[in-house]
Design an enzyme around this catalytic site. Structure first.
Site, mmCIF file in Angstrom:
data_model
loop_
_atom_site.group_PDB
_atom_site.id
_atom_site.type_symbol
_atom_site.label_atom_id
_atom_site.label_comp_id
_atom_site.label_asym_id
_atom_site.label_seq_id
_atom_site.Cartn_x
_atom_site.Cartn_y
_atom_site.Cartn_z
ATOM 1 N N LYS A 132 -2.325 -1.583 -3.713
ATOM 2 C CA LYS A 132 -3.168 -0.390 -3.636
ATOM 3 C C LYS A 132 -2.313 0.859 -3.743
ATOM 4 O O LYS A 132 -1.303 0.928 -3.036
ATOM 5 C CB LYS A 132 -3.897 -0.409 -2.301
ATOM 6 C CG LYS A 132 -4.661 0.842 -1.981
ATOM 7 C CD LYS A 132 -5.257 0.767 -0.610
ATOM 8 C CE LYS A 132 -5.939 2.081 -0.310
ATOM 9 N NZ LYS A 132 -6.428 2.138 1.038
ATOM 10 N N LYS B 46 0.857 -1.189 0.000
ATOM 11 C CA LYS B 46 0.000 0.000 0.000
ATOM 12 C C LYS B 46 0.886 1.229 0.000
ATOM 13 O O LYS B 46 1.720 1.417 0.885
ATOM 14 C CB LYS B 46 -0.910 -0.009 1.233
ATOM 15 C CG LYS B 46 -1.729 1.270 1.361
ATOM 16 C CD LYS B 46 -2.749 1.158 2.473
ATOM 17 C CE LYS B 46 -3.448 2.495 2.679
ATOM 18 N NZ LYS B 46 -4.432 2.432 3.774
HETATM 19 C C1 PBG Z 1 -6.909 3.430 5.911
HETATM 20 C C2 PBG Z 1 -7.397 3.331 4.520
HETATM 21 C C3 PBG Z 1 -7.307 4.318 3.533
HETATM 22 C C4 PBG Z 1 -7.913 3.786 2.391
HETATM 23 C C5 PBG Z 1 -8.366 2.516 2.712
HETATM 24 N N1 PBG Z 1 -8.021 2.240 4.034
HETATM 25 C C6 PBG Z 1 -6.801 5.692 3.601
HETATM 26 C C7 PBG Z 1 -5.393 5.993 3.858
HETATM 27 O O1 PBG Z 1 -4.520 5.125 3.872
HETATM 28 O O2 PBG Z 1 -5.125 7.173 4.065
HETATM 29 C C8 PBG Z 1 -8.030 4.511 1.081
HETATM 30 C C9 PBG Z 1 -9.073 4.010 0.142
HETATM 31 C C10 PBG Z 1 -9.367 4.914 -0.995
HETATM 32 O O3 PBG Z 1 -8.759 5.970 -1.215
HETATM 33 O O4 PBG Z 1 -10.296 4.556 -1.736
HETATM 34 N N2 PBG Z 1 -7.865 2.954 6.827
#
Ligand code: PBG
Length: 338
Positions: A261, A207
């Protein structure tokens, strides 16, 4: 690939065999290497505590913060369209330093999980995002140490508590998204210790610290204190090989499924991860990626339906076994069921 060279060497010139197979829609369907189907789709959904009607999310057109009741209705409709899974995010009324609401059995996601499970039984796979950022008053994905930095080990202990609460409420999969080292092992141990050996872990393994999460933060009312960011726990977009290290560690710790992601800007990473593992690989087509498509479609500069299918096809072609996407509902409607 030497075969390709032989084709042109033996068939004479001009050789029409590539265009020949593109002539009709049925021919193209017959030779398509990638088919996007409803089974590939996971719908991200938001449920907010303390509201009595759904609230639109300005930066994510077509997506709302649900009440528990409207979420149940949406879950039924998604299931009716053949969508196999949804991933739940909670927006609590109260936030604090340690994100208490995330692991409270009466917290909003736990309440919503029970309600959706009651309504749809096992027809939908229920995935719970396992993180603290929606629940902390400082907006970070973990608890902070005395200097204000996210404390890795204190945080993964909290993730274990969150995962157990989610499993107890009926989650099939918990999905740790905080990018703490050791989070999968901590969660696996906590689930096993609490009697939930069948609850699986969908690890947000690779991520990235991405600019494309902007609309999501509006969706969950998260602002990182002091204009901060997540670059000291999420991955640097510059690094591709490092994703394979993240994936390897997560699998070693017990992840059942690994995820990349965002999706579109990281298709190379997705393809590399797919080649390197034999577990299912997920991709998250994130909020900013969806918002760009929606904005371009609203301006009339791209065709929304065609862009939707092309986007999902690209992510699947790169290696995704399934895709978390805000397009899930509209794509399911376009694809016409299973
Ligand atoms: C953190 C989380 C995020 C997303 C999913 N889980 C945000 C981040 O890491 O700041 C982002 C998902 C998206 O942008 O669609 N709980």
């Amino acid at each position: 690939m030497p075969e390709r060279h032989e084709v042109f060497a033996t068939a004479g010139f001009p050789d029409r065999r590539l265009r020949r197979l593109r002539r009709t829609p049925a021919l193209r369907r017959l030779v398509a290497e990638t088919h996007v189907v409803v089974d590939d789709l996971v719908a991200p959904v938001f449920v907010r505590e303390g509201i009595d009607a759904p609230v639109a999310i300005a930066s994510l057109p077509g997506v709302v913060q649900h009440t528990v009741g409207s979420l149940v209705a949406e879950a039924r409709e998604l299931s009716g369209l053949g969508v196999p899974a949804l991933v739940l995010f909670g927006v609590p009324l109260a936030k604090d330093a340690v994100g208490t609401g995330a692991s409270d059995p009466a917290g909003i996601v736990q309440v919503a999980l029970r309600a959706v499970r009651d309504a749809v039984g096992d027809d939908l796979v229920l995935i719970a995002d396992c993180c603290l950022d929606e629940y902390t008053d400082h907006g970070h994905c973990g608890v902070l140490d005395s200097r204000g930095r996210v404390d890795n080990d204190a945080t993964i202990a909290r993730y274990g508590e969150v995962a157990v609460a989610q499993a107890e409420a009926g989650a099939d999969l918990v999905a740790p998204s905080g990018m703490m080292d050791g989070q999968v092992a901590a969660i696996r141990a906590a689930l096993d210790g609490a009697g939930y050996p069948d609850t699986a872990i969908l690890a947000y393994a690779a991520k990235y610290a991405s600019a494309f999460y902007g609309p999501f933060r509006e969706a969950v009312d998260v602002e990182i204190a002091g204009g901060g960011n997540r670059r000291d726990y999420q991955q640097d977009p510059a690094n591709g090989r490092e994703a394979l290290a993240e994936v390897r560690l997560d699998l070693g710790e017990g992840a059942d499924i690994v995820m990349v992601k965002p999706a579109l800007h990281y298709l190379d990473v997705l393809a590399a991860v797919k080649r390197s593992v034999d577990v299912p690989v997920a991709a998250y087509h994130v909020s900013g990626e969806y918002a760009m498509l929606a904005a371009a479609a609203a301006l009339g500069v791209v065709d929304r339906d065609a862009a939707t299918i092309e986007t999902l096809t690209a992510i699947k072609r790169a290696g995704a076994d399934f895709i978390l996407t805000y397009l899930a509902r509209s794509a399911a409607e376009l694809l016409g069921g299973r």
